[in-house]
Write an enzyme that holds these catalytic residues in place. Structure first.
Site, PDB file in Angstrom:
ATOM      1  N   CYS A 267     113.931  96.780 -54.513  1.00 26.47           N
ATOM      2  CA  CYS A 267     114.210  95.507 -53.830  1.00 26.47           C
ATOM      3  C   CYS A 267     115.634  95.047 -54.112  1.00 26.47           C
ATOM      4  CB  CYS A 267     113.217  94.449 -54.293  1.00 26.47           C
ATOM      5  SG  CYS A 267     113.433  94.017 -56.037  1.00 26.47           S
TER       6      CYS A 267
ATOM      7  N   CYS B 197     117.197  94.585 -59.503  1.00 28.74           N
ATOM      8  CA  CYS B 197     117.890  95.000 -60.734  1.00 28.74           C
ATOM      9  C   CYS B 197     119.402  94.904 -60.554  1.00 28.74           C
ATOM     10  CB  CYS B 197     117.469  96.415 -61.132  1.00 28.74           C
ATOM     11  SG  CYS B 197     115.796  96.485 -61.804  1.00 28.74           S
TER      12      CYS B 197
ATOM     13  N   CYS C 143     110.667 100.489 -61.429  1.00 23.01           N
ATOM     14  CA  CYS C 143     110.451 101.448 -60.331  1.00 23.01           C
ATOM     15  C   CYS C 143     111.063 102.805 -60.661  1.00 23.01           C
ATOM     16  CB  CYS C 143     111.045 100.910 -59.033  1.00 23.01           C
ATOM     17  SG  CYS C 143     110.440  99.279 -58.589  1.00 23.01           S
TER      18      CYS C 143
ATOM     19  N   CYS D  50     111.311  94.345 -64.721  1.00 22.61           N
ATOM     20  CA  CYS D  50     111.240  94.024 -63.291  1.00 22.61           C
ATOM     21  C   CYS D  50     111.612  92.552 -63.137  1.00 22.61           C
ATOM     22  CB  CYS D  50     109.842  94.299 -62.751  1.00 22.61           C
ATOM     23  SG  CYS D  50     109.680  94.033 -60.974  1.00 22.61           S
TER      24      CYS D  50
ATOM     25  N   HIS E 294     104.460  90.425 -78.326  1.00 21.47           N
ATOM     26  CA  HIS E 294     103.429  89.708 -79.086  1.00 21.47           C
ATOM     27  C   HIS E 294     103.875  89.455 -80.530  1.00 21.47           C
ATOM     28  CE1 HIS E 294      99.300  88.551 -80.015  1.00 21.47           C
ATOM     29  NE2 HIS E 294      99.198  89.492 -80.945  1.00 21.47           N
TER      30      HIS E 294
ATOM     31  N   CYS F 151     106.539  86.819 -80.758  1.00 20.00           N
ATOM     32  CA  CYS F 151     106.330  85.645 -79.899  1.00 20.00           C
ATOM     33  C   CYS F 151     106.240  84.358 -80.724  1.00 20.00           C
ATOM     34  CB  CYS F 151     105.030  85.836 -79.113  1.00 20.00           C
ATOM     35  SG  CYS F 151     104.657  84.443 -78.044  1.00 20.00           S
TER      36      CYS F 151
ATOM     37  N   CYS G  31      98.697  79.907 -77.011  1.00 17.35           N
ATOM     38  CA  CYS G  31      98.818  81.329 -76.671  1.00 17.35           C
ATOM     39  C   CYS G  31      98.280  81.584 -75.263  1.00 17.35           C
ATOM     40  CB  CYS G  31      98.033  82.144 -77.697  1.00 17.35           C
ATOM     41  SG  CYS G  31      97.855  83.868 -77.228  1.00 17.35           S
TER      42      CYS G  31
ATOM     43  N   CYS H 173      98.193  87.317 -70.577  1.00 15.76           N
ATOM     44  CA  CYS H 173      99.448  87.735 -71.210  1.00 15.76           C
ATOM     45  C   CYS H 173      99.354  89.170 -71.734  1.00 15.76           C
ATOM     46  CB  CYS H 173      99.800  86.790 -72.355  1.00 15.76           C
ATOM     47  SG  CYS H 173     101.396  87.203 -73.091  1.00 15.76           S
TER      48      CYS H 173
ATOM     49  N   CYS I  89     112.660  90.137 -75.379  1.00 18.51           N
ATOM     50  CA  CYS I  89     112.848  88.903 -74.593  1.00 18.51           C
ATOM     51  C   CYS I  89     112.802  87.641 -75.457  1.00 18.51           C
ATOM     52  CB  CYS I  89     111.786  88.807 -73.502  1.00 18.51           C
ATOM     53  SG  CYS I  89     111.745  90.239 -72.432  1.00 18.51           S
TER      54      CYS I  89
ATOM     55  N   CYS J  94     110.043  84.081 -70.166  1.00 18.79           N
ATOM     56  CA  CYS J  94     108.722  83.860 -69.567  1.00 18.79           C
ATOM     57  C   CYS J  94     107.851  82.907 -70.383  1.00 18.79           C
ATOM     58  CB  CYS J  94     108.006  85.197 -69.384  1.00 18.79           C
ATOM     59  SG  CYS J  94     108.936  86.328 -68.342  1.00 18.79           S
TER      60      CYS J  94
ATOM     61  N   CYS K  72     103.531  86.880 -70.330  1.00 15.54           N
ATOM     62  CA  CYS K  72     104.281  88.127 -70.130  1.00 15.54           C
ATOM     63  C   CYS K  72     103.443  88.995 -69.194  1.00 15.54           C
ATOM     64  CB  CYS K  72     104.481  88.831 -71.477  1.00 15.54           C
ATOM     65  SG  CYS K  72     105.091  90.525 -71.313  1.00 15.54           S
TER      66      CYS K  72
ATOM     67  N   CYS L 159     106.361  93.496 -67.637  1.00 18.28           N
ATOM     68  CA  CYS L 159     107.289  94.173 -66.717  1.00 18.28           C
ATOM     69  C   CYS L 159     108.089  95.269 -67.407  1.00 18.28           C
ATOM     70  CB  CYS L 159     108.194  93.172 -66.015  1.00 18.28           C
ATOM     71  SG  CYS L 159     109.629  92.630 -66.962  1.00 18.28           S
TER      72      CYS L 159
END
Ligand code: SF4
Ligand code: SF4
Length: 303
Positions: free
Chosen positions: A50, A53, A147, A185, A222, A225, A245, A251, A260, A272, A279, A282
């Site tokens: 798409c 990225c 992808c 993604c 996790h 987090c 949570c 998640c 992240c 996220c 999450c 991705c």
């Protein structure tokens, strides 16, 4: 502020990266000062994607995307960014793939339609045939995004094109080429550009068992987090937007390895789980694989 010499050098490098011909002599002279041996050339092809990225890569902050595609690398072709198009673009791509334009890294964004090669063509060639040829000449490959790594959304269960990622595409043909796999993604711009800088300055980064740079993909979402304590205390969000949570809302932080929680997204604005969204995995090789695995799930109600 850039001085004139730096400006001319930059302009020359951009011209080279984007295939702009007929450069004015001062720019061409500056171009000759750049030692092309010292920066890797990136041939960036897109398959079933798409372009998300690519858009994400352009959001890099420091170094800026311009620096990254001129000083740390040379982007010889990119369908969205290059000035070159049509037969001129095909000539350029084919010269690299034929091994006539020197060493290069192949960068692939998007999946490859194994069962329907005509679903993705560049010029009059299928992406699959270009990749088979490139495997003979490239130095190495970088698969960018879910992808290109595993099929991603185009490779979701039930898809008609048989979309696969680059590692599987090579494995099915017994092509033994290393592929650096940067999932997501979309991908985080730091994951890609810092990998490129690592390749240039230090060499091949250390990779995980699934071919991803350990620098970014060693620990699960996790375990790092900020809501892990809630998980342990069984304080669960009942609906999107709640604190607590997010496990019961689907998640997938437990099966997803990425940084992240410390890197954050959108120029460090949020990520996220900070935005109260689970999450969705991705950066996991299982992303979007199963029909019966929606990104978000409702908490089961007690009957
Ligand atoms: S929100 Fe997700 S990643 Fe965070 S503790 Fe809960 S299950 Fe783990
Ligand atoms: S938290 Fe999960 S879904 Fe969000 S960007 Fe990171 S890996 Fe992807």
């Amino acid at each position: 502020m850039m001085n004139r010499r730096e400006f001319m050098t930059m302009a020359a490098a951009i011209g080279a990266a984007f295939g702009v011909g007929n450069l004015p002599e001062p720019v061409a002279a500056a171009l000759r000062q750049i030692d092309p041996q010292t920066i890797p050339k990136l041939l960036y092809l897109q398959g079933q994607s798409c372009s998300g990225c690519s858009i994400s890569l352009l959001q890099a902050r420091e170094p800026t995307p311009l620096t990254l595609i001129t000083r740390y690398s040379q982007l010889v072709f990119h369908a969205d960014l290059s000035a070159t198009s049509g037969s001129q673009a095909m000539d350029l791509i084919e010269r690299y793939i034929a091994g006539e334009a020197g060493p290069y890294f192949l960068v692939l964004e998007g999946a490859i339609p194994e069962k329907m090669p005509t679903a993705c063509k560049i010029g009059d060639k299928s992406l699959a045939s270009l990749l088979e040829s490139a495997a003979r000449t490239m130095v190495g490959a970088v698969a960018i995004g879910a992808c290109a790594c595993d099929g991603g959304i185009p490779g979701a269960e039930g898809n008609l094109t048989g979309a696969v990622g680059l590692p599987k595409f090579f494995a099915q043909r017994k092509i033994d080429k290393s592929v650096i796999q940067i999932r997501g993604c979309s991908v985080h711009p730091d994951w890609v550009w810092q990998t490129v800088v690592h390749l240039v300055k230090i060499g091949m980064p250390e990779l995980t068992e699934i071919g991803s740079p350990k620098l970014f993909f060693s620990r699960s979402i996790h375990e790092t987090c900020p809501r892990y304590h809630d998980f342990q205390q069984e304080i669960f969000a009942a609906k999107l937007g709640d604190g607590g949570c997010l496990f019961q809302l689907g998640c997938l932080g437990q099966q997803t390895k990425a940084d992240c929680s410390s890197r954050w997204w959108n120029g460090g604005q949020t990520w996220c789980i900070n935005a109260n969204a689970p999450c969705i995995g991705c950066a996991s090789p299982l992303f979007a694989k199963q029909k019966n695995m929606p990104f978000y799930r409702m908490k089961k109600r007690k009957t």
